[in-house]
Design an enzyme around this catalytic site. Structure first.
Site, PDB file in Angstrom:
ATOM      1  CB  THR A  72      17.705 -34.522  -1.278  1.00 21.50           C
ATOM      2  OG1 THR A  72      17.056 -33.827  -2.341  1.00 21.50           O
ATOM      3  CG2 THR A  72      18.972 -33.745  -0.948  1.00 21.50           C
ATOM      4  CG  ASP A  73      15.483 -35.355  -6.248  1.00 21.75           C
ATOM      5  OD1 ASP A  73      15.498 -34.497  -5.332  1.00 21.75           O
ATOM      6  OD2 ASP A  73      14.525 -35.467  -7.039  1.00 21.75           O
ATOM      7  CD  GLU A  74      15.948 -30.098  -3.500  1.00 23.94           C
ATOM      8  OE1 GLU A  74      16.538 -29.024  -3.392  1.00 23.94           O
ATOM      9  OE2 GLU A  74      14.809 -30.295  -3.049  1.00 23.94           O
ATOM     10  N   GLY A  86      18.308 -19.080  -8.500  1.00 21.31           N
ATOM     11  CA  GLY A  86      18.969 -20.371  -8.781  1.00 21.31           C
ATOM     12  C   GLY A  86      18.007 -21.538  -8.832  1.00 21.31           C
ATOM     13  CE  LYS A 102      20.254 -34.136   3.042  1.00 19.20           C
ATOM     14  NZ  LYS A 102      19.969 -34.780   4.370  1.00 19.20           N
ATOM     15  NE  ARG A 129      13.087 -22.283  -3.981  1.00 16.01           N
ATOM     16  CZ  ARG A 129      12.608 -23.515  -3.746  1.00 16.01           C
ATOM     17  NH1 ARG A 129      13.024 -24.531  -4.463  1.00 16.01           N
ATOM     18  NH2 ARG A 129      11.732 -23.723  -2.791  1.00 16.01           N
ATOM     19  CB  ILE A 178      22.942 -34.404  14.710  1.00 11.16           C
ATOM     20  CG1 ILE A 178      22.761 -33.311  13.666  1.00 11.16           C
ATOM     21  CG2 ILE A 178      21.712 -35.294  14.832  1.00 11.16           C
ATOM     22  CD1 ILE A 178      22.728 -33.855  12.239  1.00 11.16           C
ATOM     23  N   PRO A 180       1.339 -18.696  -3.598  1.00 12.48           N
ATOM     24  CG  PRO A 180       3.023 -18.480  -1.973  1.00 12.48           C
ATOM     25  CD  PRO A 180       1.635 -19.010  -2.175  1.00 12.48           C
ATOM     26  CE1 TYR A 214      18.069 -30.045   2.377  1.00  9.96           C
ATOM     27  CE2 TYR A 214      17.312 -29.928   0.089  1.00  9.96           C
ATOM     28  CZ  TYR A 214      17.425 -30.617   1.290  1.00  9.96           C
ATOM     29  OH  TYR A 214      16.895 -31.888   1.402  1.00  9.96           O
TER      30      TYR A 214
HETATM   31  P1  NAD Z   1      11.894 -31.751   8.242  1.00 12.39           P
HETATM   32  O1  NAD Z   1      12.411 -30.367   8.070  1.00 12.39           O
HETATM   33  O2  NAD Z   1      10.419 -31.980   8.311  1.00 12.39           O
HETATM   34  O3  NAD Z   1      12.510 -32.402   9.575  1.00 12.39           O
HETATM   35  C1  NAD Z   1      13.837 -32.265   9.929  1.00 12.39           C
HETATM   36  C2  NAD Z   1      13.969 -32.728  11.380  1.00 12.39           C
HETATM   37  O4  NAD Z   1      15.346 -32.605  11.766  1.00 12.39           O
HETATM   38  C3  NAD Z   1      13.162 -31.864  12.356  1.00 12.39           C
HETATM   39  O5  NAD Z   1      12.487 -32.693  13.287  1.00 12.39           O
HETATM   40  C4  NAD Z   1      14.229 -31.020  13.064  1.00 12.39           C
HETATM   41  O6  NAD Z   1      13.880 -30.662  14.389  1.00 12.39           O
HETATM   42  C5  NAD Z   1      15.415 -31.972  13.035  1.00 12.39           C
HETATM   43  N1  NAD Z   1      16.694 -31.265  13.127  1.00 12.39           N
HETATM   44  C6  NAD Z   1      17.108 -30.185  12.408  1.00 12.39           C
HETATM   45  N2  NAD Z   1      18.335 -29.822  12.788  1.00 12.39           N
HETATM   46  C7  NAD Z   1      18.731 -30.708  13.756  1.00 12.39           C
HETATM   47  C8  NAD Z   1      19.915 -30.850  14.533  1.00 12.39           C
HETATM   48  N3  NAD Z   1      20.949 -30.008  14.404  1.00 12.39           N
HETATM   49  N4  NAD Z   1      19.973 -31.862  15.417  1.00 12.39           N
HETATM   50  C9  NAD Z   1      18.918 -32.728  15.576  1.00 12.39           C
HETATM   51  N5  NAD Z   1      17.777 -32.615  14.883  1.00 12.39           N
HETATM   52  C10 NAD Z   1      17.684 -31.622  13.978  1.00 12.39           C
HETATM   53  O7  NAD Z   1      12.548 -32.597   7.086  1.00 12.39           O
HETATM   54  P2  NAD Z   1      12.007 -33.812   6.208  1.00 12.39           P
HETATM   55  O8  NAD Z   1      11.274 -33.255   5.054  1.00 12.39           O
HETATM   56  O9  NAD Z   1      11.368 -34.794   7.103  1.00 12.39           O
HETATM   57  O10 NAD Z   1      13.381 -34.384   5.658  1.00 12.39           O
HETATM   58  C11 NAD Z   1      14.085 -35.394   6.378  1.00 12.39           C
HETATM   59  C12 NAD Z   1      15.337 -35.767   5.604  1.00 12.39           C
HETATM   60  O11 NAD Z   1      14.985 -36.217   4.298  1.00 12.39           O
HETATM   61  C13 NAD Z   1      16.298 -34.591   5.400  1.00 12.39           C
HETATM   62  O12 NAD Z   1      17.616 -35.070   5.587  1.00 12.39           O
HETATM   63  C14 NAD Z   1      16.073 -34.170   3.955  1.00 12.39           C
HETATM   64  O13 NAD Z   1      17.250 -33.635   3.405  1.00 12.39           O
HETATM   65  C15 NAD Z   1      15.700 -35.486   3.321  1.00 12.39           C
HETATM   66  N6  NAD Z   1      14.818 -35.382   2.143  1.00 12.39           N
HETATM   67  C16 NAD Z   1      13.630 -34.707   2.222  1.00 12.39           C
HETATM   68  C17 NAD Z   1      12.792 -34.678   1.111  1.00 12.39           C
HETATM   69  C18 NAD Z   1      11.450 -33.972   1.137  1.00 12.39           C
HETATM   70  O14 NAD Z   1      10.811 -33.831   0.098  1.00 12.39           O
HETATM   71  N7  NAD Z   1      10.967 -33.524   2.298  1.00 12.39           N
HETATM   72  C19 NAD Z   1      13.176 -35.307  -0.078  1.00 12.39           C
HETATM   73  C20 NAD Z   1      14.394 -35.996  -0.105  1.00 12.39           C
HETATM   74  C21 NAD Z   1      15.198 -36.023   1.024  1.00 12.39           C
HETATM   75  P1  TYD Z   2       9.602 -27.145  -2.225  1.00 12.08           P
HETATM   76  O1  TYD Z   2       8.423 -27.827  -1.627  1.00 12.08           O
HETATM   77  O2  TYD Z   2      10.237 -26.019  -1.479  1.00 12.08           O
HETATM   78  O3  TYD Z   2      10.669 -28.294  -2.549  1.00 12.08           O
HETATM   79  P2  TYD Z   2      12.078 -28.190  -3.374  1.00 12.08           P
HETATM   80  O4  TYD Z   2      12.390 -26.789  -3.681  1.00 12.08           O
HETATM   81  O5  TYD Z   2      13.022 -28.773  -2.379  1.00 12.08           O
HETATM   82  O6  TYD Z   2      11.860 -29.020  -4.587  1.00 12.08           O
HETATM   83  O7  TYD Z   2       9.210 -26.601  -3.671  1.00 12.08           O
HETATM   84  C1  TYD Z   2       8.724 -27.474  -4.679  1.00 12.08           C
HETATM   85  C2  TYD Z   2       8.530 -26.649  -5.938  1.00 12.08           C
HETATM   86  O8  TYD Z   2       7.514 -25.678  -5.704  1.00 12.08           O
HETATM   87  C3  TYD Z   2       9.763 -25.860  -6.345  1.00 12.08           C
HETATM   88  O9  TYD Z   2       9.853 -25.806  -7.772  1.00 12.08           O
HETATM   89  C4  TYD Z   2       9.502 -24.468  -5.799  1.00 12.08           C
HETATM   90  C5  TYD Z   2       7.989 -24.350  -5.914  1.00 12.08           C
HETATM   91  N1  TYD Z   2       7.353 -23.470  -4.911  1.00 12.08           N
HETATM   92  C6  TYD Z   2       6.528 -22.420  -5.316  1.00 12.08           C
HETATM   93  O10 TYD Z   2       6.299 -22.191  -6.524  1.00 12.08           O
HETATM   94  N2  TYD Z   2       5.977 -21.629  -4.356  1.00 12.08           N
HETATM   95  C7  TYD Z   2       6.203 -21.804  -3.024  1.00 12.08           C
HETATM   96  O11 TYD Z   2       5.678 -21.033  -2.190  1.00 12.08           O
HETATM   97  C8  TYD Z   2       7.027 -22.903  -2.619  1.00 12.08           C
HETATM   98  C9  TYD Z   2       7.312 -23.157  -1.159  1.00 12.08           C
HETATM   99  C10 TYD Z   2       7.590 -23.720  -3.589  1.00 12.08           C
END
Ligand code: NAD
Ligand code: TYD
Length: 341
Positions: free
Chosen positions: A126-128, A275, A154, A273, A63, A205, A150
């Site tokens: 994301t809510d983050e 922070g 975002k 982790r 992108i 873990p 991250y």
């Molecule tokens: P993911 O890591 O599974 O997928 C990300 C995709 O983006 C991958 O297919 C990767 O190849 C592609 N990508 C990465 N860098 C790219 C680039 N420079 N150009 C083109 N493609 C690229 O992520 P996900 O969990 O499916 O998350 C998708 C979106 O939703 C993200 O924007 C994330 O911030 C947001 N989101 C995720 C969650 C969650 O819990 N997974 C929650 C809220 C929001």
């Molecule tokens: P994660 O799936 O990485 O999502 P996010 O950090 O974006 O919320 O982690 C979810 C929660 O689980 C978070 O509090 C961190 C914790 N976690 C562990 O305790 N062990 C792990 O190995 C991972 C990947 C996450």
């Protein structure tokens, strides 16, 4: 809205691929272009069941690549941007790619959206971005206060998107979802990592005391919310997407072990982790006003998810080898020390 073509950036990842399946099942007339760099998180196998559909096209691209993005976006009515670096732990190890993709990449997409006058640009956020909250809930009016590279990237992406509405009246919508779970999630994230490790009788873990809280959202419920805001969302608005399903990491872990019939002795407490956000919690009133609600309870979905990962070793086993092993060693030194490696 009359949408003939969706451009789905990041459509080969976890949520994006589920969203593509949702679109193709619901809108038989629509074309879908998936544009994805195929990073370690992108996987064409996630789209295997739609790959031969004549309405589907895959373009491999970054992108941040202005030329390719321009060519891909031409002719699209709607851009939905899932493309991002998404793992907090990797953003702590190496933030560079997060700045590029989650900020510069968003700008590149916005410029193409502006040039071709798309009907909607949807930024999947994301809510983050709100940061951690001890009590109460974040609403769309809450200020952003991200903690990790991250979530900071975002948040920067969201600000750019909002500025294109304010300045150019580009018809944008931003969604801010809570933690997703479901099929095709990369096994670096909590639920798929713990489910697949448990299936392999490997340690789980748990960071710190495991009392951190996340608000869990099933991926299909998220996909339906995105579809709804494309159709009915207000231009320039932010929509939180949360199922009001708060669980501590301990609760999630115990449920996984119970569902898979595995022992709690698999849990290994490892260093926290840096922070680490303690709790995420949000309201989603504007979305619920549009008629959205999760379809099934968490307990039922968790059982389905454990079954899916139990049945799809063919999908996740390759993802846990090669580069992932290197990442795993780096991310979990405590586990390696315990294993004597
Ligand atoms: P993911 O890591 O599974 O997928 C990300 C995709 O983006 C991958 O297919 C990767 O190849 C592609 N990508 C990465 N860098 C790219 C680039 N420079 N150009 C083109 N493609 C690229 O992520 P996900 O969990 O499916 O998350 C998708 C979106 O939703 C993200 O924007 C994330 O911030 C947001 N989101 C995720 C969650 C969650 O819990 N997974 C929650 C809220 C929001
Ligand atoms: P994660 O799936 O990485 O999502 P996010 O950090 O974006 O919320 O982690 C979810 C929660 O689980 C978070 O509090 C961190 C914790 N976690 C562990 O305790 N062990 C792990 O190995 C991972 C990947 C996450």
């Amino acid at each position: 809205m009359d949408i003939k073509c969706y451009f789905v950036a990041g459509g080969a990842g976890f949520i994006g691929s589920n969203f593509v399946r949702h679109l193709m099942a619901k809108y038989p007339q629509a074309k879908v272009v998936v544009y994805d760099k195929l990073t370690y998180a992108g996987n064409v196998a996630n789209l295997a069941d739609v790959a031969d559909d004549p309405r589907f096209r895959f373009v491999k691209g970054d992108i941040c690549d202005r030329y390719l993005v321009d060519r891909g976006v031409r002719g699209a009515d709607v851009i939905v941007n899932f493309a991002a670096e998404t793992h907090v732990d990797r953003s702590i190890l190496e933030p560079d790619a997060f700045i590029q993709t989650d900020i510069v990449g968003v700008h590149t997409l916005l410029e193409a959206a502006r040039k071709y006058g798309v009907k909607r640009y949807v930024q999947i956020s994301t809510d983050e971005v709100y940061g951690s909250i001890e009590d109460g809930h974040f609403s769309e009016q809450s200020s952003i206060n991200p903690s990790s590279p991250y979530s900071a990237s975002k948040a920067a992406g969201d600000l750019l998107v909002k500025s294109y509405w304010t300045t150019y009246r580009l018809p944008v919508v931003i969604t801010r979802a809570s933690n997703n779970y479901g099929p095709y999630q990369h096994p670096e994230k909590l639920i798929p990592l713990f489910v697949t490790n448990a299936l392999e009788d490997k340690p789980l873990p748990m960071y710190g005391d495991g009392m951190q809280v996340r608000d869990w959202l099933y991926v299909d419920d998220h996909c339906r919310a995105i579809d709804l805001v494309i159709e009915k969302g207000e231009k320039g608005a932010i929509y939180n997407v949360g199922a009001s399903c708060e669980k501590t990491n301990r609760e999630v872990t115990h449920r996984i072990l119970e569902l898979l019939g595995k022992s709690e002795s698999l849990i290994k407490h490892v260093a926290d982790r840096p922070g680490h956000d303690r709790r995420y919690a949000l309201t989603a009133e504007p979305l619920r006003q549009l008629g959205w609600a999760p379809l099934k309870p968490w307990e039922e979905r968790m059982a389905e998810v454990c079954q899916w990962y139990s049945a799809r070793r063919d999908w996740w086993e390759p993802l846990k080898s090669g580069d992932f092993e290197e990442y795993y060693r780096r991310q979990y030194p405590d586990l390696m020390a315990k294993a004597g490696r």
